[in-house]
Design a protein around this motif. Structure first.
Motif, PDB file in Angstrom:
ATOM      1  N   LEU A  38      69.945  99.171  46.565  1.00 10.52           N
ATOM      2  CA  LEU A  38      68.895 100.133  46.548  1.00 10.52           C
ATOM      3  C   LEU A  38      69.047 100.736  48.132  1.00 10.52           C
ATOM      4  O   LEU A  38      69.193 101.959  48.234  1.00 10.52           O
ATOM      5  CB  LEU A  38      67.621  99.749  46.301  1.00 10.52           C
ATOM      6  CG  LEU A  38      66.403 100.633  46.858  1.00 10.52           C
ATOM      7  CD1 LEU A  38      66.499 102.246  45.968  1.00 10.52           C
ATOM      8  CD2 LEU A  38      65.176 100.139  46.612  1.00 10.52           C
ATOM      9  N   LYS A  39      69.161  99.827  49.095  1.00 11.71           N
ATOM     10  CA  LYS A  39      69.663 100.208  50.354  1.00 11.71           C
ATOM     11  C   LYS A  39      70.648 101.095  50.368  1.00 11.71           C
ATOM     12  O   LYS A  39      70.667 102.258  51.106  1.00 11.71           O
ATOM     13  CB  LYS A  39      69.606  98.999  51.190  1.00 11.71           C
ATOM     14  CG  LYS A  39      69.537  99.313  52.686  1.00 11.71           C
ATOM     15  CD  LYS A  39      69.563  98.177  53.641  1.00 11.71           C
ATOM     16  CE  LYS A  39      69.906  98.331  55.090  1.00 11.71           C
ATOM     17  NZ  LYS A  39      69.195  99.266  55.788  1.00 11.71           N
ATOM     18  N   ALA A 124      41.742 107.634  42.577  1.00 11.94           N
ATOM     19  CA  ALA A 124      41.731 106.144  43.392  1.00 11.94           C
ATOM     20  C   ALA A 124      42.222 105.269  42.724  1.00 11.94           C
ATOM     21  O   ALA A 124      42.425 104.178  43.291  1.00 11.94           O
ATOM     22  CB  ALA A 124      40.263 106.055  43.599  1.00 11.94           C
ATOM     23  N   GLN A 125      42.462 105.261  41.454  1.00  7.02           N
ATOM     24  CA  GLN A 125      42.613 104.093  40.660  1.00  7.02           C
ATOM     25  C   GLN A 125      44.197 103.886  40.556  1.00  7.02           C
ATOM     26  O   GLN A 125      44.808 102.857  40.063  1.00  7.02           O
ATOM     27  CB  GLN A 125      42.186 104.173  39.146  1.00  7.02           C
ATOM     28  CG  GLN A 125      40.575 103.922  38.999  1.00  7.02           C
ATOM     29  CD  GLN A 125      40.068 103.847  37.860  1.00  7.02           C
ATOM     30  OE1 GLN A 125      40.878 103.717  36.735  1.00  7.02           O
ATOM     31  NE2 GLN A 125      39.004 103.981  37.799  1.00  7.02           N
ATOM     32  N   ALA A 126      45.176 105.025  40.970  1.00  5.54           N
ATOM     33  CA  ALA A 126      46.408 104.747  41.150  1.00  5.54           C
ATOM     34  C   ALA A 126      46.837 103.774  42.280  1.00  5.54           C
ATOM     35  O   ALA A 126      46.061 103.468  42.962  1.00  5.54           O
ATOM     36  CB  ALA A 126      47.165 106.063  41.207  1.00  5.54           C
ATOM     37  N   MET A 127      48.013 103.332  42.269  1.00  5.78           N
ATOM     38  CA  MET A 127      48.337 102.263  43.363  1.00  5.78           C
ATOM     39  C   MET A 127      49.887 102.415  43.612  1.00  5.78           C
ATOM     40  O   MET A 127      50.739 103.145  43.035  1.00  5.78           O
ATOM     41  CB  MET A 127      48.365 100.974  42.847  1.00  5.78           C
ATOM     42  CG  MET A 127      49.029 100.370  41.477  1.00  5.78           C
ATOM     43  SD  MET A 127      50.755 100.206  41.359  1.00  5.78           S
ATOM     44  CE  MET A 127      50.530  98.458  42.363  1.00  5.78           C
ATOM     45  N   THR A 128      50.166 101.944  44.921  1.00  4.88           N
ATOM     46  CA  THR A 128      51.386 102.146  45.495  1.00  4.88           C
ATOM     47  C   THR A 128      52.252 100.667  45.743  1.00  4.88           C
ATOM     48  O   THR A 128      51.417  99.818  46.422  1.00  4.88           O
ATOM     49  CB  THR A 128      51.376 102.825  46.748  1.00  4.88           C
ATOM     50  OG1 THR A 128      50.881 104.207  46.530  1.00  4.88           O
ATOM     51  CG2 THR A 128      52.624 102.908  47.336  1.00  4.88           C
ATOM     52  N   ILE A 129      53.298 100.619  45.506  1.00  3.42           N
ATOM     53  CA  ILE A 129      54.334  99.304  45.985  1.00  3.42           C
ATOM     54  C   ILE A 129      55.078  99.987  47.067  1.00  3.42           C
ATOM     55  O   ILE A 129      55.624 101.199  46.986  1.00  3.42           O
ATOM     56  CB  ILE A 129      54.994  98.879  44.995  1.00  3.42           C
ATOM     57  CG1 ILE A 129      54.515  98.347  43.907  1.00  3.42           C
ATOM     58  CG2 ILE A 129      56.191  97.918  45.702  1.00  3.42           C
ATOM     59  CD1 ILE A 129      55.476  97.678  42.696  1.00  3.42           C
ATOM     60  N   TRP A 130      54.865  99.591  48.573  1.00  3.69           N
ATOM     61  CA  TRP A 130      55.524 100.018  49.532  1.00  3.69           C
ATOM     62  C   TRP A 130      56.483  99.039  49.864  1.00  3.69           C
ATOM     63  O   TRP A 130      56.218  97.890  50.454  1.00  3.69           O
ATOM     64  CB  TRP A 130      54.531 100.058  50.700  1.00  3.69           C
ATOM     65  CG  TRP A 130      54.790 101.063  51.877  1.00  3.69           C
ATOM     66  CD1 TRP A 130      54.529 102.544  52.119  1.00  3.69           C
ATOM     67  CD2 TRP A 130      56.104 100.780  52.929  1.00  3.69           C
ATOM     68  NE1 TRP A 130      55.146 102.864  53.319  1.00  3.69           N
ATOM     69  CE2 TRP A 130      55.977 101.602  53.834  1.00  3.69           C
ATOM     70  CE3 TRP A 130      56.556  99.536  53.110  1.00  3.69           C
ATOM     71  CZ2 TRP A 130      57.123 101.975  54.953  1.00  3.69           C
ATOM     72  CZ3 TRP A 130      57.473  99.607  54.398  1.00  3.69           C
ATOM     73  CH2 TRP A 130      57.701 100.759  55.263  1.00  3.69           C
ATOM     74  N   LEU A 131      57.802  99.370  49.610  1.00  5.51           N
ATOM     75  CA  LEU A 131      59.068  98.499  49.772  1.00  5.51           C
ATOM     76  C   LEU A 131      59.683  98.639  51.036  1.00  5.51           C
ATOM     77  O   LEU A 131      60.125  99.661  51.391  1.00  5.51           O
ATOM     78  CB  LEU A 131      60.005  98.550  48.554  1.00  5.51           C
ATOM     79  CG  LEU A 131      61.214  97.834  48.714  1.00  5.51           C
ATOM     80  CD1 LEU A 131      60.998  96.176  48.600  1.00  5.51           C
ATOM     81  CD2 LEU A 131      62.237  98.092  47.517  1.00  5.51           C
ATOM     82  N   ALA A 132      59.679  97.753  51.969  1.00  7.75           N
ATOM     83  CA  ALA A 132      60.440  97.959  53.276  1.00  7.75           C
ATOM     84  C   ALA A 132      61.916  97.821  52.919  1.00  7.75           C
ATOM     85  O   ALA A 132      62.675  96.948  52.570  1.00  7.75           O
ATOM     86  CB  ALA A 132      60.131  96.683  53.871  1.00  7.75           C
ATOM     87  N   ILE A 133      62.525  98.828  53.230  1.00 10.61           N
ATOM     88  CA  ILE A 133      64.032  99.163  53.253  1.00 10.61           C
ATOM     89  C   ILE A 133      64.456  98.515  54.648  1.00 10.61           C
ATOM     90  O   ILE A 133      65.436  98.048  54.740  1.00 10.61           O
ATOM     91  CB  ILE A 133      64.517 100.579  53.134  1.00 10.61           C
ATOM     92  CG1 ILE A 133      63.887 101.083  51.863  1.00 10.61           C
ATOM     93  CG2 ILE A 133      65.840 100.749  53.060  1.00 10.61           C
ATOM     94  CD1 ILE A 133      64.425 100.593  50.605  1.00 10.61           C
ATOM     95  N   ASP A 134      63.661  98.945  55.769  1.00 11.21           N
ATOM     96  CA  ASP A 134      64.019  98.442  57.075  1.00 11.21           C
ATOM     97  C   ASP A 134      63.032  97.445  57.574  1.00 11.21           C
ATOM     98  O   ASP A 134      62.001  97.425  56.961  1.00 11.21           O
ATOM     99  CB  ASP A 134      64.125  99.570  58.144  1.00 11.21           C
ATOM    100  CG  ASP A 134      65.226 100.505  57.803  1.00 11.21           C
ATOM    101  OD1 ASP A 134      66.304 100.257  57.527  1.00 11.21           O
ATOM    102  OD2 ASP A 134      64.841 101.847  58.099  1.00 11.21           O
ATOM    103  N   ARG A 210      64.862 102.414  63.387  1.00  5.38           N
ATOM    104  CA  ARG A 210      64.348 103.154  62.357  1.00  5.38           C
ATOM    105  C   ARG A 210      63.416 102.593  61.329  1.00  5.38           C
ATOM    106  O   ARG A 210      63.614 101.066  61.258  1.00  5.38           O
ATOM    107  CB  ARG A 210      65.651 103.623  61.502  1.00  5.38           C
ATOM    108  CG  ARG A 210      65.483 104.490  60.273  1.00  5.38           C
ATOM    109  CD  ARG A 210      66.444 104.925  59.489  1.00  5.38           C
ATOM    110  NE  ARG A 210      66.972 103.632  58.618  1.00  5.38           N
ATOM    111  CZ  ARG A 210      67.805 103.704  57.749  1.00  5.38           C
ATOM    112  NH1 ARG A 210      68.731 104.742  57.563  1.00  5.38           N
ATOM    113  NH2 ARG A 210      68.060 102.503  56.966  1.00  5.38           N
ATOM    114  N   ARG A 211      62.549 103.264  60.809  1.00  2.81           N
ATOM    115  CA  ARG A 211      61.428 102.336  59.896  1.00  2.81           C
ATOM    116  C   ARG A 211      61.819 103.284  58.654  1.00  2.81           C
ATOM    117  O   ARG A 211      61.063 104.416  58.516  1.00  2.81           O
ATOM    118  CB  ARG A 211      60.104 102.317  60.415  1.00  2.81           C
ATOM    119  CG  ARG A 211      59.150 101.371  59.646  1.00  2.81           C
ATOM    120  CD  ARG A 211      57.859 102.156  59.410  1.00  2.81           C
ATOM    121  NE  ARG A 211      57.898 103.098  58.562  1.00  2.81           N
ATOM    122  CZ  ARG A 211      56.651 103.720  57.919  1.00  2.81           C
ATOM    123  NH1 ARG A 211      55.331 103.123  58.126  1.00  2.81           N
ATOM    124  NH2 ARG A 211      56.497 104.627  57.155  1.00  2.81           N
ATOM    125  N   CYS A 212      61.983 102.798  57.345  1.00  2.49           N
ATOM    126  CA  CYS A 212      62.075 103.333  56.075  1.00  2.49           C
ATOM    127  C   CYS A 212      61.365 102.439  55.214  1.00  2.49           C
ATOM    128  O   CYS A 212      61.654 101.243  55.032  1.00  2.49           O
ATOM    129  CB  CYS A 212      63.628 103.728  55.842  1.00  2.49           C
ATOM    130  SG  CYS A 212      63.541 104.420  54.106  1.00  2.49           S
TER     131      CYS A 212
END
Length: 274
Positions: A38-39, A124-134, A210-212
């Protein structure tokens, strides 16, 4: 959490944290080789970014790049999602949010649901996965959250005048207590999960790093997608289970260039940013 555990979803403790605080964190969303792929895929997309386009603007990349469904519909990822929204899951959207070193833009205090309110109900009931690439750190502008704020409403918004912001609206500062903010610092392949109602933000990146992150956003199929209003610019995808709201789902095996074209110049973002 081991790689095998990641494919069984969240632990009871993580689910409790999500319910109580509006977010939680985890290790190793993907096996190492899957994350590395993925990266590498992201790096190729970044290299091909059109001249003049900001890396923060890599919204809905799955519309033009169906290969991303390899990760978006990964069974382990969906196990994590199922832990908090149940077995009937739709992919709402995704976004590579990349803050370049030195001039990465900020995101003011907001809830995602506020920016999704015309697209899905209840947003408001939706959700996010925030995956750190960096690595995502205080130094390079990691996300900050207000624990427990998902139990409030959207609040009052005001115009943003800061040129460094990716939004043109923000929560009125009188509604924010910065002393309650918690930084969500992550190593590559670590992830956070947050509710569409959680108040959060991130600061500019003035560092040399960098922050991705890759945001993968999901919702229960019991949530209604407003296809009649916004279906020409956005579509959702059935990820697991069955439809519960009479939604229309797009085909994940092909590119959807027509959705990008319908957005037009300057209309890259239809969902919330990070």
């Amino acid at each position: 959490m081991t790689d095998d555990q990641a494919y069984r979803g969240l632990s009871p403790q993580q689910v409790t944290e999500y319910r109580e605080n509006g977010y939680t964190t985890g290790d190793g969303l993907f096996p190492p080789e899957t994350f590395a792929a993925l990266k590498a895929h992201f790096e190729r997309k970044l290299d091909d970014l059109p001249v003049g386009e900001r890396p923060e603007d890599m919204d809905v990349p799955h519309f033009t790049d169906p290969e991303l469904f390899r990760w978006l519909l990964d069974p382990g990822v969906l196990d994590v999602v199922e832990s908090v929204i149940g077995p009937d899951i739709a992919l709402f959207t995704s976004h590579f949010f990349c803050k370049p070193a030195g001039d990465g833009k900020s995101v003011p205090w907001h809830t995602d649901g506020y920016f999704w309110r015309e697209m899905i109900e209840p947003a408001a009931q939706a959700m996010t996965i925030w995956l750190a690439i960096d690595p995502s750190t205080l130094e390079n502008g990691c996300m900050k959250v207000i624990p427990g704020s998902h139990r409030g409403g959207d609040g009052h918004y005001r115009p943003v005048t800061d040129d460094n912001s990716v939004f043109d609206e923000e929560l009125d500062q009188s509604q924010i207590d910065p002393a309650k903010a918690v930084p969500v610092q992550l190593r590559p392949n670590q992830y956070s999960i947050h509710s569409g109602a959680l108040v959060h933000s991130s600061e500019v990146n003035r560092s040399t790093l960098r922050r991705c992150g890759y945001t993968m956003r999901y919702m229960s199929t019991s949530i209604r997608f407003n296809d009649a209003l916004i279906g020409d610019k956005h579509q959702i995808f059935l990820a697991r289970g069955r439809d519960l709201a009479g939604n229309v789902y797009a085909d994940p095996t092909r590119a959807h260039l027509e959705l990008i074209e319908a957005r037009g110049p300057g209309q890259r973002f239809v969902g919330a940013k990070r």
